[in-house]
Design a protein around this motif. Structure first.
Motif, PDB file in Angstrom:
ATOM      1  N   HIS A  50       0.495  -1.185   0.087  1.00 21.51           N
ATOM      2  CA  HIS A  50      -0.246   0.275  -0.180  1.00 21.51           C
ATOM      3  C   HIS A  50       1.261   1.316  -0.104  1.00 21.51           C
ATOM      4  CE1 HIS A  50       0.553   1.326   4.549  1.00 21.51           C
ATOM      5  NE2 HIS A  50       0.690   0.140   4.745  1.00 21.51           N
ATOM      6  N   GLU A  51       2.194   1.156   0.528  1.00 22.33           N
ATOM      7  CA  GLU A  51       2.802   2.780   0.766  1.00 22.33           C
ATOM      8  C   GLU A  51       3.110   2.467  -0.535  1.00 22.33           C
ATOM      9  OE1 GLU A  51       5.630  -1.250   0.105  1.00 22.33           O
ATOM     10  OE2 GLU A  51       3.962  -0.143   1.506  1.00 22.33           O
ATOM     11  N   ARG A  52       3.119   2.467  -1.746  1.00 23.42           N
ATOM     12  CA  ARG A  52       2.912   2.848  -3.274  1.00 23.42           C
ATOM     13  C   ARG A  52       2.080   3.514  -3.672  1.00 23.42           C
ATOM     14  NH1 ARG A  52       7.670  -0.007  -5.937  1.00 23.42           N
ATOM     15  NH2 ARG A  52       8.778  -1.215  -3.638  1.00 23.42           N
ATOM     16  N   THR A  53       1.741   3.808  -3.338  1.00 25.53           N
ATOM     17  CA  THR A  53      -0.083   5.009  -3.626  1.00 25.53           C
ATOM     18  C   THR A  53      -0.910   5.463  -2.406  1.00 25.53           C
ATOM     19  OG1 THR A  53      -2.070   4.635  -5.314  1.00 25.53           O
ATOM     20  CG2 THR A  53      -1.566   2.760  -3.613  1.00 25.53           C
ATOM     21  N   GLU A  54      -0.545   6.725  -2.805  1.00 21.47           N
ATOM     22  CA  GLU A  54      -1.774   7.325  -2.029  1.00 21.47           C
ATOM     23  C   GLU A  54      -3.541   7.030  -2.601  1.00 21.47           C
ATOM     24  OE1 GLU A  54      -1.550   8.741   0.590  1.00 21.47           O
ATOM     25  OE2 GLU A  54       0.813   7.457   0.898  1.00 21.47           O
ATOM     26  N   ASP A  55      -3.786   6.629  -3.161  1.00 22.78           N
ATOM     27  CA  ASP A  55      -5.034   6.530  -4.222  1.00 22.78           C
ATOM     28  C   ASP A  55      -5.380   5.069  -3.516  1.00 22.78           C
ATOM     29  OD1 ASP A  55      -4.650   8.927  -5.624  1.00 22.78           O
ATOM     30  OD2 ASP A  55      -4.901   7.770  -6.928  1.00 22.78           O
ATOM     31  N   LYS A  56      -6.393   5.335  -2.265  1.00 18.33           N
ATOM     32  CA  LYS A  56      -6.205   4.470  -1.469  1.00 18.33           C
ATOM     33  C   LYS A  56      -7.254   4.335  -0.176  1.00 18.33           C
ATOM     34  CE  LYS A  56      -1.896   4.595   1.185  1.00 18.33           C
ATOM     35  NZ  LYS A  56      -0.795   4.306   1.495  1.00 18.33           N
ATOM     36  N   CYS A  57      -7.781   4.034  -0.390  1.00 17.83           N
ATOM     37  CA  CYS A  57      -8.599   3.236   1.246  1.00 17.83           C
ATOM     38  C   CYS A  57      -8.434   2.484   2.567  1.00 17.83           C
ATOM     39  CB  CYS A  57     -10.212   3.194   0.802  1.00 17.83           C
ATOM     40  SG  CYS A  57     -10.254   1.720   0.641  1.00 17.83           S
ATOM     41  N   PHE A  58      -8.414   2.738   3.565  1.00 16.96           N
ATOM     42  CA  PHE A  58      -8.171   2.307   5.075  1.00 16.96           C
ATOM     43  C   PHE A  58      -9.211   2.009   5.782  1.00 16.96           C
ATOM     44  CE2 PHE A  58      -6.866   1.644   9.560  1.00 16.96           C
ATOM     45  CZ  PHE A  58      -5.694   0.625   9.189  1.00 16.96           C
ATOM     46  N   VAL A  59      -9.935   0.190   5.729  1.00 18.61           N
ATOM     47  CA  VAL A  59     -11.295  -0.058   6.178  1.00 18.61           C
ATOM     48  C   VAL A  59     -10.756  -0.886   6.455  1.00 18.61           C
ATOM     49  CG1 VAL A  59     -12.200  -0.884   3.994  1.00 18.61           C
ATOM     50  CG2 VAL A  59     -13.652   0.126   5.822  1.00 18.61           C
ATOM     51  N   ASN A  60     -11.958  -1.007   8.688  1.00 21.41           N
ATOM     52  CA  ASN A  60     -11.967  -2.712   8.521  1.00 21.41           C
ATOM     53  C   ASN A  60     -10.366  -2.915   8.899  1.00 21.41           C
ATOM     54  OD1 ASN A  60     -14.501  -2.341   9.003  1.00 21.41           O
ATOM     55  ND2 ASN A  60     -15.060  -3.213   6.984  1.00 21.41           N
ATOM     56  N   GLY A  61      -9.027  -2.080   9.284  1.00 23.43           N
ATOM     57  CA  GLY A  61      -8.406  -2.514   8.904  1.00 23.43           C
ATOM     58  C   GLY A  61      -7.118  -3.170   8.249  1.00 23.43           C
ATOM     59  N   HIS A  62      -7.733  -2.719   7.050  1.00 25.34           N
ATOM     60  CA  HIS A  62      -6.730  -3.079   5.736  1.00 25.34           C
ATOM     61  C   HIS A  62      -7.480  -1.740   4.638  1.00 25.34           C
ATOM     62  CE1 HIS A  62      -6.810  -8.043   6.678  1.00 25.34           C
ATOM     63  NE2 HIS A  62      -7.752  -7.384   7.415  1.00 25.34           N
ATOM     64  N   TYR A  63      -5.669  -1.970   3.826  1.00 26.41           N
ATOM     65  CA  TYR A  63      -5.992  -0.756   3.015  1.00 26.41           C
ATOM     66  C   TYR A  63      -5.952  -1.955   1.884  1.00 26.41           C
ATOM     67  CZ  TYR A  63      -2.645   1.954   5.416  1.00 26.41           C
ATOM     68  OH  TYR A  63      -2.779   2.798   6.556  1.00 26.41           O
ATOM     69  N   TYR A  64      -7.552  -0.852   0.782  1.00 18.45           N
ATOM     70  CA  TYR A  64      -7.900  -1.350  -1.011  1.00 18.45           C
ATOM     71  C   TYR A  64      -7.959   0.093  -1.732  1.00 18.45           C
ATOM     72  CZ  TYR A  64     -10.107  -5.379   2.451  1.00 18.45           C
ATOM     73  OH  TYR A  64     -11.137  -5.801   2.832  1.00 18.45           O
ATOM     74  N   SER A  65      -7.742  -0.348  -2.449  1.00 18.52           N
ATOM     75  CA  SER A  65      -8.198   0.365  -3.915  1.00 18.52           C
ATOM     76  C   SER A  65      -9.125   1.311  -3.655  1.00 18.52           C
ATOM     77  CB  SER A  65      -8.330  -0.387  -4.750  1.00 18.52           C
ATOM     78  OG  SER A  65      -7.888   0.631  -5.913  1.00 18.52           O
ATOM     79  N   GLU A  66      -9.701   2.111  -3.868  1.00 17.95           N
ATOM     80  CA  GLU A  66     -10.291   3.064  -4.057  1.00 17.95           C
ATOM     81  C   GLU A  66     -11.383   3.183  -4.906  1.00 17.95           C
ATOM     82  OE1 GLU A  66      -7.902   5.744  -5.547  1.00 17.95           O
ATOM     83  OE2 GLU A  66      -9.437   6.858  -4.884  1.00 17.95           O
ATOM     84  N   LYS A  67     -10.885   2.412  -6.442  1.00 13.96           N
ATOM     85  CA  LYS A  67     -11.245   3.048  -7.284  1.00 13.96           C
ATOM     86  C   LYS A  67     -12.479   1.962  -8.150  1.00 13.96           C
ATOM     87  CE  LYS A  67      -7.725   5.815  -8.181  1.00 13.96           C
ATOM     88  NZ  LYS A  67      -7.409   7.152  -8.867  1.00 13.96           N
ATOM     89  N   ALA A  68     -13.108   2.587  -9.069  1.00  9.29           N
ATOM     90  CA  ALA A  68     -14.112   2.096  -9.291  1.00  9.29           C
ATOM     91  C   ALA A  68     -13.377   0.587 -10.117  1.00  9.29           C
ATOM     92  CB  ALA A  68     -14.554   2.647 -10.681  1.00  9.29           C
ATOM     93  N   PRO A  69     -14.573  -0.369  -9.595  1.00  5.04           N
ATOM     94  CA  PRO A  69     -13.555  -1.925  -9.925  1.00  5.04           C
ATOM     95  C   PRO A  69     -13.853  -2.683 -10.957  1.00  5.04           C
ATOM     96  CG  PRO A  69     -15.801  -2.025  -8.898  1.00  5.04           C
ATOM     97  CD  PRO A  69     -15.456  -0.301  -9.537  1.00  5.04           C
TER      98      PRO A  69
END
Length: 453
Positions: free
Chosen positions: A56-75
Motif C-alpha cells: 500500500h505504501e506505493r500509492t496514495e490512491d487508496k482507502c483504509f477500512v476495517n484495518g486493511h488498505y484497498y484501492s478506492e477506484k471503480a472496480p
C-alpha cells in the motif's frame, strides 16, 4: 463494404496495425492512479485477496477500512484484467527491478486491456460507421486522425479507467440510438458506470431521453433493467470491502488531503475557474487538446447562421453539458498530474464520435481539417514521446512550458516497446513510431479506397 472478403481482410489488418501503433507506448511507472489498480491485480492473482496491505505504501490512491488498505477506484478495469493476468502471472512482478518498481507485467496487461483495446475499438467503430458516407476527406483519415491528434491518444497505453469507460459508454449510446436495443444499452451503461462512477448520471438522462422519444414507459424500463445488475454488483462489492452496500471505498480514502471530501465523494460547488480552463485554456482546455472540436464547433455554428436544418440530439447535449458541469464541481476537476482534461475523456469520445459523423455528412474546410489534425498529431506525438500522459499539475502551460522544452532537450520517454525489448534509444523509437504511423496511414488509406471499390 466489410461483408466482402477484401473488406474483411482490410478491416482485420486495420485492427492489427492500430493495435500495434497504440500499444507502442505503455506505462509501467509507479503513478498513484494506475498503481492503485495494479496493486489490486497483484494481490488478487498472487495472494487471493482484494486488500493491498503488502504494497500500500506505493500509492496514495487508496482507502483504509476495517484495518486493511484497498484501492478506492471503480472496480471494473481490474475485474476485466484479472483473468488475463492470472494465467501468465510472473513472480518476478513481486520483486522490485533496478528502479525499485514492481508489477511491470501487471501494468502492461492493464495498459492493453483498459487502454489499447478500447482505443482500437473506438477508431474501428468510427471507421465502420463512416464507410458509406461521402465526405470530402478520405474516410480512413476522418476516422483515425482526429483521435490520434487528441489527448485521448496519450492515455491508450495507461492502466486507467477513462478509455474503457468511454468505449463502454459509446457502446451503450450506439445500442440506444442506432440499434434501439435498450436493455443491452442499459447493460453497457452499467459497465461504464462500474468503470467511472460519475458516468452514473447517464442513466437517468438516457432513460428520460428514451421516454421522450418513445412516449412509453416500457423502453426506459428495459434500459434501467439492463443497468440493475451493475448496480447490484456494486452493492455487493461495497459490502465486501466496506461492510455497507451503500458505502463506497472512496468514502474511507486514507490520503489526508482528501479526508474532508469523504462524505461528498470529492464533489463540492462549481469551480468558476474550471468552467473556462476545462474548455479553452492551455492548462486543461479540451478545444486545444482535442482539436477536432474546433472544426466541429465552427462548422456547426456556420450551419446555424446559414439556417441549414440541423438536428441536435437533446439526450447527448444534456448529458455532455451536465457531465461537464459535474466535473467542474469536483475537488480535483483538473485531474491531478496529467495532460488534458482526463475526466472528460468518456464524454469527449462520445461527442467527438457524433461530431465526426456530423462532419462526414456536411461540406467543411478540408484545409482546416488537415491543419488542425497535423498540428494536433505533432503535439500528441511530442507529448507521448516525452512526458507520456503525465505532467505535474503545478505547470500552468503543460505544452509550452513542459512538453516542448523536454522535446528540444531530448528527454524522451523510455516506456516504449522498442526500448523495453530491443534497447533502442527512446529518441530513435519516437521517430520510428512517427514514420510507421505516416507510412501505414498512406498504405491503409489506399487499401481502404480499393476495398470500397
Amino acid at each position: 463494404m466489410f461483408q466482402s472478403l477484401k473488406g474483411k481482410t482490410f478491416f482485420a489488418f486495420f485492427i492489427v496495425t492500430h493495435f500495434l501503433l497504440s500499444s507502442f507506448y505503455l506505462d509501467w511507472q509507479q503513478r498513484w492512479n494506475s498503481t492503485s489498480r495494479m496493486l489490486t491485480l497483484l494481490s488478487v492473482c498472487h495472494y487471493h485477496t482484494l486488500n493491498i496491505d503488502l504494497f500500500h505504501e506505493r500509492t496514495e490512491d487508496k482507502c483504509f477500512v476495517n484495518g486493511h488498505y484497498y484501492s478506492e477506484k471503480a472496480p471494473l478495469p481490474v475485474i476485466i484484467t484479472i483473468p488475463f493476468y492470472f494465467f501468465f502471472k510472473s513472480t518476478a512482478d513481486l520483486t522490485p527491478d533496478q528502479n525499485g518498481l514492481i508489477g511491470k507485467w501487471a501494468y502492461i496487461t492493464g495498459d492493453i486491456l483498459c487502454g489499447v483495446v478500447p482505443f482500437v475499438f473506438l477508431i474501428s467503430v468510427l471507421l465502420y460507421k463512416l464507410q458509406r458516407e461521402k465526405s470530402i476527406i478520405p474516410t480512413y483519415f476522418l476516422a483515425t486522425l482526429p483521435i490520434y491528434s487528441s489527448f485521448v491518444f496519450l492515455y491508450c497505453g495507461a492502466f486507467m479507467s477513462h478509455l474503457l469507460a468511454g468505449a463502454l459508454l459509446l457502446s451503450s449510446w450506439l445500442l440506444l440510438k442506432d440499434a434501439k436495443k435498450y436493455f443491452l444499452s442499459g447493460v453497457f451503461a452499467g459497465f461504464a458506470f462500474l468503470s467511472d462512477f460519475p458516468l452514473g448520471i447517464s442513466i437517468p438522462i438516457f432513460a428520460f431521453g428514451i421516454f421522450s422519444k418513445e412516449k412509453s414507459l416500457k423502453k426506459p424500463f428495459e434500459f434501467i433493467l439492463g443497468f440493475l445488475p451493475s448496480l447490484f454488483f456494486l452493492f455487493a462489492f461495497n459490502y465486501f470491502v466496506t461492510g455497507n452496500p451503500a458505502k463506497l471505498p472512496y468514502q474511507f480514502v486514507s490520503n489526508e488531503a482528501f479526508v474532508g471530501a469523504r462524505n461528498t465523494l470529492g464533489f463540492t460547488g462549481i469551480h468558476i475557474s474550471a468552467l473556462w480552463k476545462m474548455l479553452f485554456s492551455e492548462y486543461r482546455g479540451i478545444f486545444l487538446y482535442f482539436p477536432i472540436f474546433i472544426l466541429i464547433m465552427f462548422e456547426f455554428t456556420k450551419s446555424c447562421f446559414a439556417k441549414r436544418k440541423i438536428t441536435i440530439n437533446p439526450t447527448l447535449f444534456s448529458f455532455a453539458v451536465l457531465f461537464y458541469l459535474l466535473i467542474c464541481t469536483h475537488k480535483i476537476w483538473w485531474g491531478g498530474a496529467c495532460i488534458g482534461p482526463r475526466h472528460l475523456i468518456p464524454v469527449s469520445i462520445l461527442v467527438a464520435f457524433e461530431g465526426i459523423r456530423f462532419l462526414s455528412r456536411n461540406k467543411f474546410s478540408g484545409w482546416g481539417f488537415y491543419i488542425l489534425m497535423l498540428s494536433g498529431l505533432v503535439c500528441s506525438w511530442m507529448a507521448v514521446s516525452t512526458a507520456g500522459y503525465r505532467i505535474a499539475d503545478e505547470i500552468e502551460n503543460p505544452f509550452t512550458k513542459g512538453v516542448f522544452h523536454w522535446f528540444i532537450e531530448g528527454k524522451f520517454n523510455p516506456g516504449n516497446i522498442l526500448t523495453l525489448f530491443f534497447n533502442i534509444s527512446p529518441k530513435f523509437a519516437a521517430w520510428i513510431w512517427l514514420l510507421c504511423f505516416g507510412g501505414l496511414s498512406i498504405i491503409l488509406n489506399k487499401w481502404f479506397q480499393w476495398a470500397v471499390k
